[in-house]
Structures are given as C-alpha cells and as structure tokens.
Design an enzyme around this catalytic site. Structure first.
Site, PDB file in Angstrom:
ATOM      1  CG  ASP A 171      -1.753  -1.189   1.445  1.00 36.37           C
ATOM      2  OD1 ASP A 171      -2.096  -1.831   0.444  1.00 36.37           O
ATOM      3  OD2 ASP A 171      -2.092  -1.487   2.610  1.00 36.37           O
TER       4      ASP A 171
ATOM      5  CD  GLU B  72      -9.030  -2.496  -1.047  1.00 39.28           C
ATOM      6  OE1 GLU B  72      -9.539  -2.561   0.084  1.00 39.28           O
ATOM      7  OE2 GLU B  72      -8.264  -3.377  -1.486  1.00 39.28           O
TER       8      GLU B  72
HETATM    9  O1  FUB Z   1      -3.426  -3.393   3.471  1.00 35.37           O
HETATM   10  C1  FUB Z   1      -4.732  -3.578   3.920  1.00 35.37           C
HETATM   11  C2  FUB Z   1      -5.695  -3.208   2.841  1.00 35.37           C
HETATM   12  O2  FUB Z   1      -5.489  -4.025   1.701  1.00 35.37           O
HETATM   13  C3  FUB Z   1      -5.564  -1.811   2.321  1.00 35.37           C
HETATM   14  O3  FUB Z   1      -6.043  -0.826   3.172  1.00 35.37           O
HETATM   15  C4  FUB Z   1      -6.306  -1.980   1.048  1.00 35.37           C
HETATM   16  O4  FUB Z   1      -6.195  -0.909   0.163  1.00 35.37           O
HETATM   17  C5  FUB Z   1      -5.708  -3.264   0.529  1.00 35.37           C
HETATM   18  O5  FUB Z   1      -4.474  -3.045  -0.098  1.00 35.37           O
END
Ligand code: FUB
Length: 324
Positions: A16, A223
């Site tokens: 991330d 997301e």
């Molecule tokens: O790393 C945890 C979660 O997985 C992140 O917040 C999302 O964007 C995905 O990458």
C-alpha cells in the site's frame, strides 16, 4: 518491450505505498505486512499490521532506499484497537501530518492523524480519531491553491458499506448489480490539518455519457484511492478490489465528477492491488505491490515501482501487473 520494475524493500514485506516528494527526496509510507497467523477471510483480518516504517530515496529505479525505522505503532495510539492499514501524509508549513486508518476498540475503522516535524517522523498521534471519519485508505492531495483534501473509503473489510450519508446504518448494504456502485469519499481538511473542514462528499465516477458506473462494473471503485494532477486535470485512481485492477477517471476539480478512462495496471500476483503516482526528476512513477516474493501469500506483499507513461492525449498507458 517489458518494462523495468524494481522491488524497493526486498528484505521485508511492505504494501500500500503512499509516496510523496519532500525537500527534493522521495518518501514512501507503506503498510507493514507480517506473518501474524490470523486466518485469511473477506473481513481482511489477516491484514493485521501493527506498525509503520518510512523509506526514502533520491533515485527511484536504482538508488539506495533508506529505512528510517518504525515511526508509529498500534500501542502508541490512545484509541487503538487493531490493524494499521494504508496511511498517507501531507506537509503544511513545515510540519508533517500522517493520516492512518485503524480499528478502534469496537472494531470500527476510523481515521487518525499523527504529527511530526520531519517527513521521516517520528509522529505523535492525536488523542482521538478525526471526528466524523470512517472506513479506510486515506489519500491526501494538496491542490495548487494550497487546499488539502483526503480521499478515503473501501468496501468489504474496509466497512464503507456500513455508511450512508456519512452516518452508520443498522444493516450494512452493498448495492445490487444494476445500481450505482458505492462511491469513495472526499473531504477538505481544516486549516489546522487535524479535523475535516466539511462533511465528506461522495466521489462520483461516470462513463462518458455521465451514467454512474454500476456495482457490477469490473472497473468500479473498491478501495485505495489516489489523486494526482496532470496537465491541469484531476486524475482519480483506485483499486477495483475483487476484479484486481488499478483504474483511473478524470475530472475538472478535486470533488469530481470523474469520467472513467481505463486500466493503469492489470492484475498482479496476489488479491489486493494498491498504488500511488508521483512525478520525480521529470519522470512519472507508479508505486504498487505484489505477492511474488512471498509465493502468493495475499497478506505478505512487497513494494514495487515502475515508470508510468502518458499518451499525447493524456491517457495513461496500461502496465502489465504480471498476475492472472
Ligand atoms: O493493506 C490492507 C488493505 O489491503 C488496504 O487498506 C487496502 O487498500 C488493501 O491493499
């Protein structure tokens, strides 16, 4: 021709990446994956991260990547429950504000802010989460007029389906396939950077005819928002989650609406895909992650970077993620 890719932190699992240029140097703010033993599920419990490191370099593809060490841990945060997910940072008047999602003691994701004097931290967390914050994946964008915005949200384990009009709802609900997809959120930050200046707004992504992308569209938001500006246009990029793409849409202002344009990165090895885009020393870069070094373990991801290129008309050239 295959593009040159680089693993930036080969000796640890980092994911991330949120990346910014401060004082002429590239600073990377990743999530820190580790083998916590929590079984994999759709709630994301296996992403059980407990601290953040900061990294920096002055040569993205070939230079030394300096590890500045741990800058914030779960136990440093007064309201902590668990799970430090994707963070991001903004600079204002020489101070650095690290925004992070974490579950509180009721297992509800909130956004917190921690303040530092240097881009490499350390960062001191505020006593409480940001009022009115919820869900995950804060991405901070400073516009040319100095206004600073946070994009945030993520469905499934990111809990966005638990909210309507910024209020928690009794029964979490994802839209039906032919309904508009759940939107991410954007909000301007207050001058002191510690609270929202307004109520978060829904971020609308449409097709070229102005119709909102539907929940069944493989290119809809899931997301991992990111915002960058290119030739005066606002490029909103994001992960499509269960369809494993990084896509982008273009708007005329930070609030949108944004018109869907295409795929930036095809699936990587691993379930999640996540990114940031910066310009440094005249080149554009896509920072992202995959699970090749861990042999495909979705919760053990490794940081990567590749050069990003635009066509003459401002379209981003699609990059092969190497998965599926
Ligand atoms: O790393 C945890 C979660 O997985 C992140 O917040 C999302 O964007 C995905 O990458």
């Amino acid at each position: 021709m295959k593009k040159e890719m680089r693993y930036l932190v080969p000796n640890d699992y980092m994911a991330d990446p949120s990346v910014h240029v401060f004082n002429g140097r590239v600073y990377i703010y990743p999530s820190h994956d580790w083998e916590s033993g929590v079984p994999e599920n759709d709630n994301g419990d296996h992403f059980n991260m407990r601290d953040y490191h900061v990294f920096s370099t002055d040569d993205v593809m070939h230079g030394e990547v300096v590890d500045h060490g741990v800058v914030l841990r779960v136990e440093d945060v007064p309201w902590a429950g668990r799970q430090l997910w994707d963070c991001d940072i903004a600079e204002k008047e020489g101070r650095y504000y690290l925004y992070f999602p974490m579950k509180d003691r009721n297992d509800i994701f909130r956004l917190g802010v921690a303040v530092g004097e240097k881009p490499e931290g350390p960062f001191i967390p505020q006593p409480d989460p940001i009022k009115g914050s919820y869900s995950i994946d804060p991405a901070v964008f400073k516009d040319d007029d100095g206004s600073i915005y946070i994009y945030f949200g993520g469905i499934w384990g990111g809990q966005l389906q638990r909210y309507r009009d910024n209020k928690a709802i009794e029964h979490p609900c994802l839209p039906d396939n032919d309904e508009p997809a759940l939107p991410s959120r954007v909000v301007k930050l207050r001058d002191d950077m510690l609270e929202f200046a307004e109520s978060p707004r829904a971020v609308l992504i449409t097709d070229v005819d102005g119709n909102p992308l539907k929940a069944s569209d493989p290119h809809r938001f899931f997301e991992a928002s990111w915002m960058h500006k290119y030739n005066g246009k606002y490029y909103l990029s994001y992960s499509t989650g269960d369809t494993h793409l990084l896509c982008y849409a273009i708007g005329d202002n930070p609030y949108g609406p944004f018109v869907y344009q295409g795929v930036i990165l095809t699936p990587v090895v691993g379930w999640t895909t996540h990114h940031s885009i910066i310009q440094y020393k005249g080149k554009w870069y896509l920072f992202h992650h995959d699970c090749v070094p861990s042999g495909g373990k979705t919760w053990l991801r490794s940081l990567k970077v590749v050069e990003l290129e635009y066509d003459e008309d401002g379209k981003i050239q699609t990059i092969d993620g190497g998965g599926e």
